[in-house]
Design a protein around this motif. Sequence first.
Motif, PDB file in Angstrom:
ATOM      1  N   GLN A  30       0.851  -1.189   0.000  1.00  0.00           N
ATOM      2  CA  GLN A  30       0.000   0.000   0.000  1.00  0.00           C
ATOM      3  C   GLN A  30       0.889   1.241   0.000  1.00  0.00           C
ATOM      4  N   VAL A  31       1.472   1.518  -1.172  1.00  0.00           N
ATOM      5  CA  VAL A  31       2.379   2.659  -1.324  1.00  0.00           C
ATOM      6  C   VAL A  31       1.914   3.492  -2.511  1.00  0.00           C
ATOM      7  N   THR A  32       2.542   4.644  -2.723  1.00  0.00           N
ATOM      8  CA  THR A  32       2.126   5.540  -3.797  1.00  0.00           C
ATOM      9  C   THR A  32       2.415   4.929  -5.163  1.00  0.00           C
ATOM     10  N   VAL A  33       1.720   5.455  -6.177  1.00  0.00           N
ATOM     11  CA  VAL A  33       1.948   4.948  -7.538  1.00  0.00           C
ATOM     12  C   VAL A  33       3.376   5.264  -7.991  1.00  0.00           C
ATOM     13  N   GLY A  34       3.943   6.364  -7.493  1.00  0.00           N
ATOM     14  CA  GLY A  34       5.319   6.684  -7.845  1.00  0.00           C
ATOM     15  C   GLY A  34       6.295   5.628  -7.356  1.00  0.00           C
ATOM     16  N   VAL A  35       6.083   5.142  -6.146  1.00  0.00           N
ATOM     17  CA  VAL A  35       6.937   4.088  -5.595  1.00  0.00           C
ATOM     18  C   VAL A  35       6.718   2.792  -6.370  1.00  0.00           C
ATOM     19  N   LYS A  36       5.466   2.493  -6.697  1.00  0.00           N
ATOM     20  CA  LYS A  36       5.193   1.264  -7.463  1.00  0.00           C
ATOM     21  C   LYS A  36       5.854   1.323  -8.836  1.00  0.00           C
ATOM     22  N   GLN A  37       5.872   2.508  -9.443  1.00  0.00           N
ATOM     23  CA  GLN A  37       6.527   2.647 -10.741  1.00  0.00           C
ATOM     24  C   GLN A  37       8.014   2.376 -10.618  1.00  0.00           C
ATOM     25  N   GLN A  38       8.625   2.843  -9.543  1.00  0.00           N
ATOM     26  CA  GLN A  38      10.048   2.567  -9.317  1.00  0.00           C
ATOM     27  C   GLN A  38      10.292   1.069  -9.172  1.00  0.00           C
ATOM     28  N   LEU A  39       9.395   0.380  -8.488  1.00  0.00           N
ATOM     29  CA  LEU A  39       9.540  -1.075  -8.334  1.00  0.00           C
ATOM     30  C   LEU A  39       9.376  -1.772  -9.683  1.00  0.00           C
ATOM     31  N   LEU A  40       8.420  -1.303 -10.476  1.00  0.00           N
ATOM     32  CA  LEU A  40       8.223  -1.892 -11.800  1.00  0.00           C
ATOM     33  C   LEU A  40       9.479  -1.747 -12.652  1.00  0.00           C
ATOM     34  N   GLU A  41      10.135  -0.594 -12.571  1.00  0.00           N
ATOM     35  CA  GLU A  41      11.278  -0.301 -13.424  1.00  0.00           C
ATOM     36  C   GLU A  41      12.597  -0.875 -12.900  1.00  0.00           C
ATOM     37  N   ALA A  42      12.591  -1.504 -11.739  1.00  0.00           N
ATOM     38  CA  ALA A  42      13.828  -2.056 -11.179  1.00  0.00           C
ATOM     39  C   ALA A  42      14.532  -2.946 -12.200  1.00  0.00           C
ATOM     40  N   ALA A  43      15.856  -2.838 -12.248  1.00  0.00           N
ATOM     41  CA  ALA A  43      16.626  -3.539 -13.280  1.00  0.00           C
ATOM     42  C   ALA A  43      16.642  -5.051 -13.091  1.00  0.00           C
ATOM     43  N   SER A  44      16.422  -5.528 -11.870  1.00  0.00           N
ATOM     44  CA  SER A  44      16.456  -6.968 -11.604  1.00  0.00           C
ATOM     45  C   SER A  44      15.516  -7.305 -10.453  1.00  0.00           C
ATOM     46  N   ALA A  45      15.198  -8.581 -10.330  1.00  0.00           N
ATOM     47  CA  ALA A  45      14.361  -9.026  -9.211  1.00  0.00           C
ATOM     48  C   ALA A  45      15.070  -8.772  -7.891  1.00  0.00           C
ATOM     49  N   ALA A  46      16.390  -8.969  -7.868  1.00  0.00           N
ATOM     50  CA  ALA A  46      17.154  -8.741  -6.637  1.00  0.00           C
ATOM     51  C   ALA A  46      17.059  -7.279  -6.213  1.00  0.00           C
ATOM     52  N   GLU A  47      17.181  -6.367  -7.169  1.00  0.00           N
ATOM     53  CA  GLU A  47      17.078  -4.936  -6.859  1.00  0.00           C
ATOM     54  C   GLU A  47      15.687  -4.602  -6.343  1.00  0.00           C
ATOM     55  N   ARG A  48      14.661  -5.177  -6.978  1.00  0.00           N
ATOM     56  CA  ARG A  48      13.279  -4.924  -6.559  1.00  0.00           C
ATOM     57  C   ARG A  48      13.029  -5.477  -5.157  1.00  0.00           C
ATOM     58  N   LEU A  49      13.483  -6.689  -4.896  1.00  0.00           N
ATOM     59  CA  LEU A  49      13.284  -7.304  -3.582  1.00  0.00           C
ATOM     60  C   LEU A  49      14.011  -6.533  -2.491  1.00  0.00           C
ATOM     61  N   ARG A  50      15.191  -6.023  -2.811  1.00  0.00           N
ATOM     62  CA  ARG A  50      15.951  -5.253  -1.828  1.00  0.00           C
ATOM     63  C   ARG A  50      15.191  -3.981  -1.445  1.00  0.00           C
ATOM     64  N   ALA A  51      14.616  -3.324  -2.441  1.00  0.00           N
ATOM     65  CA  ALA A  51      13.818  -2.124  -2.169  1.00  0.00           C
ATOM     66  C   ALA A  51      12.557  -2.479  -1.395  1.00  0.00           C
ATOM     67  N   GLU A  52      11.972  -3.629  -1.711  1.00  0.00           N
ATOM     68  CA  GLU A  52      10.740  -4.046  -1.032  1.00  0.00           C
ATOM     69  C   GLU A  52      10.983  -4.387   0.433  1.00  0.00           C
ATOM     70  N   LEU A  53      12.131  -4.939   0.740  1.00  0.00           N
ATOM     71  CA  LEU A  53      12.442  -5.248   2.134  1.00  0.00           C
ATOM     72  C   LEU A  53      12.409  -3.982   2.988  1.00  0.00           C
ATOM     73  N   LYS A  54      12.971  -2.905   2.472  1.00  0.00           N
ATOM     74  CA  LYS A  54      12.961  -1.632   3.195  1.00  0.00           C
ATOM     75  C   LYS A  54      11.527  -1.123   3.349  1.00  0.00           C
TER      76      LYS A  54
END
Length: 225
Positions: free
Chosen positions: A166-190
């Motif tokens: 439950q985060v802003t669409v801007g944050v979700k867009q950043q997650l969508l654009e992450a270069a790799s699953a590892a990068e996305r998961l690392r951001a999601e952990l935070k």
Amino acid sequence: MDSVLGLFPLNTVLLPGAALRLHIFEDRYKAMMAQCIEQGLPFGVLLDRKGHEVGEDLDPVAVGTAATIRQVTKLPAGRLFVVAQGTRRFKIDRVLGTSPFWRAEISFLEEVDGPSDTACRLRETAIERFKDYLGALLAVSGSELETIDLPTDAAASSYIIADALQVTVGVKQQLLEAASAAERLRAELKLLDEETHRLRSLRAQGAREDRRTRESPFSARFSLN
């Protein structure tokens, strides 16, 4: 260039694997959906920076997700209710036109896990944090978390988590654009840590306020005859 897609700028971010429900009432999108249905084509969903969705003043981002139509319900006055599902990420190479609807040449983006051992480790940690987050989210409404299973694939798991956050669409867009699953998961952990802490604090505050209300001498009920 991999394909040409009709585009649907929206005030939302569609993640691969996620469901999308649309009420189609503008003539241009009726035309786009008719073409997609007739030819069995996907369409592209992009976040509109201005959040307008309707009208001519649209400003879509460059990276979105292709959507496949799963169900169509016809409504009065030619309107449609469409259920679609996100499939693959893409980036716009060249906009071909905006009338009657946006069309662009696009390239699909590869799904990269990152270092396999890193992606696997991050996925396992994220699953545990995700369960904590969902438990905290449900606890706010007095519900409890049932068993949840995520795919073994790191990218698929990362998209499920991104969709649920439950985060802003801007944050979700950043997650969508992450270069790799590892990068996305690392951001999601935070994000999971931050949101879980926020939700638990919110619930604790509500419990304190409820306790004060119960203990207040003015909390008795009165009836007027």
